[in-house]
Design a protein around this motif. Sequence first.
Motif, PDB file in Angstrom:
ATOM      1  N   SER A   1       2.102   0.430  -1.474  1.00 58.02           N
ATOM      2  CA  SER A   1       1.021  -0.248  -1.646  1.00 58.02           C
ATOM      3  C   SER A   1      -0.339   0.428  -1.176  1.00 58.02           C
ATOM      4  CB  SER A   1       1.336  -1.790  -1.051  1.00 58.02           C
ATOM      5  OG  SER A   1       2.590  -2.145  -1.727  1.00 58.02           O
ATOM      6  N   SER A   2      -0.042   1.068   0.111  1.00 58.48           N
ATOM      7  CA  SER A   2      -1.330   1.634   0.756  1.00 58.48           C
ATOM      8  C   SER A   2      -1.928   2.770   0.226  1.00 58.48           C
ATOM      9  CB  SER A   2      -0.805   2.270   2.107  1.00 58.48           C
ATOM     10  OG  SER A   2      -0.260   1.235   2.959  1.00 58.48           O
TER      11      SER A   2
ATOM     12  N   ASP B   1      -1.902   2.778  -3.289  1.00 57.43           N
ATOM     13  CA  ASP B   1      -2.104   1.944  -4.781  1.00 57.43           C
ATOM     14  C   ASP B   1      -0.842   2.454  -5.673  1.00 57.43           C
ATOM     15  OD1 ASP B   1      -4.656   0.815  -4.081  1.00 57.43           O
ATOM     16  OD2 ASP B   1      -5.809   2.659  -4.692  1.00 57.43           O
TER      17      ASP B   1
ATOM     18  N   TYR C   1      -7.104   0.741  -1.939  1.00 51.30           N
ATOM     19  CA  TYR C   1      -6.678   1.227  -0.752  1.00 51.30           C
ATOM     20  C   TYR C   1      -7.514   2.739  -0.709  1.00 51.30           C
ATOM     21  CZ  TYR C   1      -4.556  -2.870   0.265  1.00 51.30           C
ATOM     22  OH  TYR C   1      -4.257  -4.296   0.718  1.00 51.30           O
TER      23      TYR C   1
ATOM     24  N   LEU D   1     -11.026   2.477  -0.363  1.00 53.71           N
ATOM     25  CA  LEU D   1     -11.641   2.254   1.053  1.00 53.71           C
ATOM     26  C   LEU D   1     -11.061   3.308   1.876  1.00 53.71           C
ATOM     27  CD1 LEU D   1      -9.924  -1.401   1.770  1.00 53.71           C
ATOM     28  CD2 LEU D   1     -12.216  -0.491   1.570  1.00 53.71           C
ATOM     29  N   PHE D   2     -10.033   4.292   1.708  1.00 53.70           N
ATOM     30  CA  PHE D   2      -9.945   5.438   2.559  1.00 53.70           C
ATOM     31  C   PHE D   2     -10.973   6.347   2.294  1.00 53.70           C
ATOM     32  CE2 PHE D   2      -5.210   4.151   3.191  1.00 53.70           C
ATOM     33  CZ  PHE D   2      -5.386   4.176   4.402  1.00 53.70           C
TER      34      PHE D   2
ATOM     35  N   ILE E   1     -11.486   0.799   5.965  1.00 51.15           N
ATOM     36  CA  ILE E   1     -10.114   0.559   5.922  1.00 51.15           C
ATOM     37  C   ILE E   1      -9.666  -0.400   7.061  1.00 51.15           C
ATOM     38  CG2 ILE E   1      -9.378   2.498   7.182  1.00 51.15           C
ATOM     39  CD1 ILE E   1      -7.852   0.783   3.939  1.00 51.15           C
TER      40      ILE E   1
ATOM     41  N   ARG F   1     -10.046  -4.092   6.311  1.00 48.13           N
ATOM     42  CA  ARG F   1      -8.681  -4.459   5.494  1.00 48.13           C
ATOM     43  C   ARG F   1      -7.570  -4.722   6.127  1.00 48.13           C
ATOM     44  NH1 ARG F   1      -9.102  -7.179   0.929  1.00 48.13           N
ATOM     45  NH2 ARG F   1      -6.916  -7.193  -0.161  1.00 48.13           N
TER      46      ARG F   1
ATOM     47  N   HIS G   1      -5.170  -8.292   6.864  1.00 50.56           N
ATOM     48  CA  HIS G   1      -3.767  -8.412   6.538  1.00 50.56           C
ATOM     49  C   HIS G   1      -3.005  -8.959   8.001  1.00 50.56           C
ATOM     50  CE1 HIS G   1      -3.471  -6.973   2.547  1.00 50.56           C
ATOM     51  NE2 HIS G   1      -3.914  -5.870   2.993  1.00 50.56           N
TER      52      HIS G   1
ATOM     53  N   LEU H   1      -0.814   0.985   6.677  1.00 53.34           N
ATOM     54  CA  LEU H   1      -2.119   1.439   6.646  1.00 53.34           C
ATOM     55  C   LEU H   1      -2.765   2.040   7.944  1.00 53.34           C
ATOM     56  CD1 LEU H   1      -4.007  -1.774   4.776  1.00 53.34           C
ATOM     57  CD2 LEU H   1      -3.612   0.598   3.675  1.00 53.34           C
TER      58      LEU H   1
END
Length: 582
Positions: A337-338, A340, A358, A361-362, A535, A538, A542, A555
């Motif tokens: 998930s981190s 995508d 993500y 964002l990275f 990031i 984010r 979470h 992440l």
Amino acid sequence: MSSATDADAFTGATPDNAIRDADRAEGGPVLAADGRPLKASLSRSLRRSKLRALMLIAPLLIFILVTFIAPIADMLFRSVENDIVSQTLPRTVVSLEEWDGTGEPSEETYRALAADLMVATELKNHTRLGSRLNYETTGMSSLFRKTGRNADEFGEVPMEQFFDLNEAWEDPAVWVSMMADPAWVERQADWAERKAEVEAAQDAAETREEQRALEFTEVEPPFRIASAAQEALPRTARAYLQFGQTIQSVDEDSPTEEEPWAIVYQALYEDLENGATGAGLGQDELLSEAAAAVGDFEVLPAREFFVEEVDDDWADNQVWGTIKAFSSPYTAGYFLSSVDYRLTPQGVEQAPDDQKIYGLLFQRTMFMSLTIMFSCILLGYPIAFLLSNLPLRTSNLLLILVLLPFWTSLLVRTSAWKVLLQQQGVINDILVWIGLVGDGDRLQLINNQAGTIIAMTHILLPFMILPLYSVMKTIPPYYVRAAKSLGATNWTAFWRVYFPQSVPGIGAGCILVFILSIGYYITPEIVGGTTGTFISNRIAYHISSSLNWGLAAALGTILLAVVLLLYYVYDRIVGIDNVSLG
């Protein structure tokens, strides 16, 4: 011939050399003043010195282990931990192993789900499970909450028919006589007798203090199922064991006083329907009557109960696929998930385009961190150069101005930038006043990447200036003067002589600024808007809002790996030995 670097070289009066002298001594061991061998005495002294050194650094070592190493280890573990599914739905997970991911699971899987959810509802674990699976498939949380409210209804149809057949099925004592281990029955009876005696003494007590002093605190012996019941009625025995243990631990009730759950009657119906007789359990007549009657019972299949009575989402194979995909105690789902991607029963798939955030964002975090770092170099190098070449008194005075921002709260400084960067703020007013921009074309400097870069460059600038200043102060000024005396121009003397010697300070400043900026949270949160966040924002979301700690840990782990990778690349290209703070 020995050299100065040999282990046996005599370089001074050290304990190690004294021990070597004792080894080389001839004519018997050399004795210390207390009469003991010198070698043993020196070894003991050396050992005590090392122990004292270890004790001196022990507080710092423990502090680092507790506050730095342990959190990182916990973060790494949480990024792959996923035992809630297998612990909450153990029978469902086993039953799903035979499901190929197409269509609906078997009736046996629905029955396993009913049994698991009955226990999970009593333990109130079904909401946590729903929240965990909701991170992967939207709607799972509400589905499990809704199902939990109806879980105790599964099995009511056969239960009512058992009651109609014989009222003895409502008696808890009948169930205990069939299911409980005889040793447990004996211990429970002793416990009940002691409890009755204490309660009688409490009733006879005259004061409240005496009643409290006589309060019975001994817990009932943990319920044990009879091995004969496990062999004769396996489904019923398992359901009744969970019933007995759960009501003891959760409600502090006793199986001798509570009527079994409806799902226990459902299990009894299934055992008898499969040909079991329950012979030898002490209720042969009752069980024979039931075995003869269950063929005429009306039943509600588990699949029909879940799909038609609870929620038709239980017919959706995506729901079952999510449970199966995340049934392992350890999962790579958080890391997927981190980046995508997502884990499905069919394997690893890319996330839908509208859910890919993500990777962006990275990339944004890396770009903005590098931009801030280079901005700090461009602004910080001239300032550090000026400070290092001014008289000491003047440079110390100006250095206070560099350190002045540290005397103010980070939140206050960031909030000040929020005021300054507004379209109607001070910076735009100045630009309009000097004519660089029109009044109708004021710059958008807030709630975007520009605002984050400006504010963070100001905040992190001292971390670039201080290492540069420390290194530049150590550069002898006569190097540049010597270059000029040999015919070099000012620029050549600076670029060929002075600048290479200041590179260690640039390296130290770059590492400090980049590592600090890549994990910054407050400033991007306040002035970054939606396009200027990192990031780290984010990760904070979470941890504090969505409570998806596994994804936050994944992440954070990736961010840590990226920093270590860049550190390695920097060491290979520039060399970490060239980093210096002065």
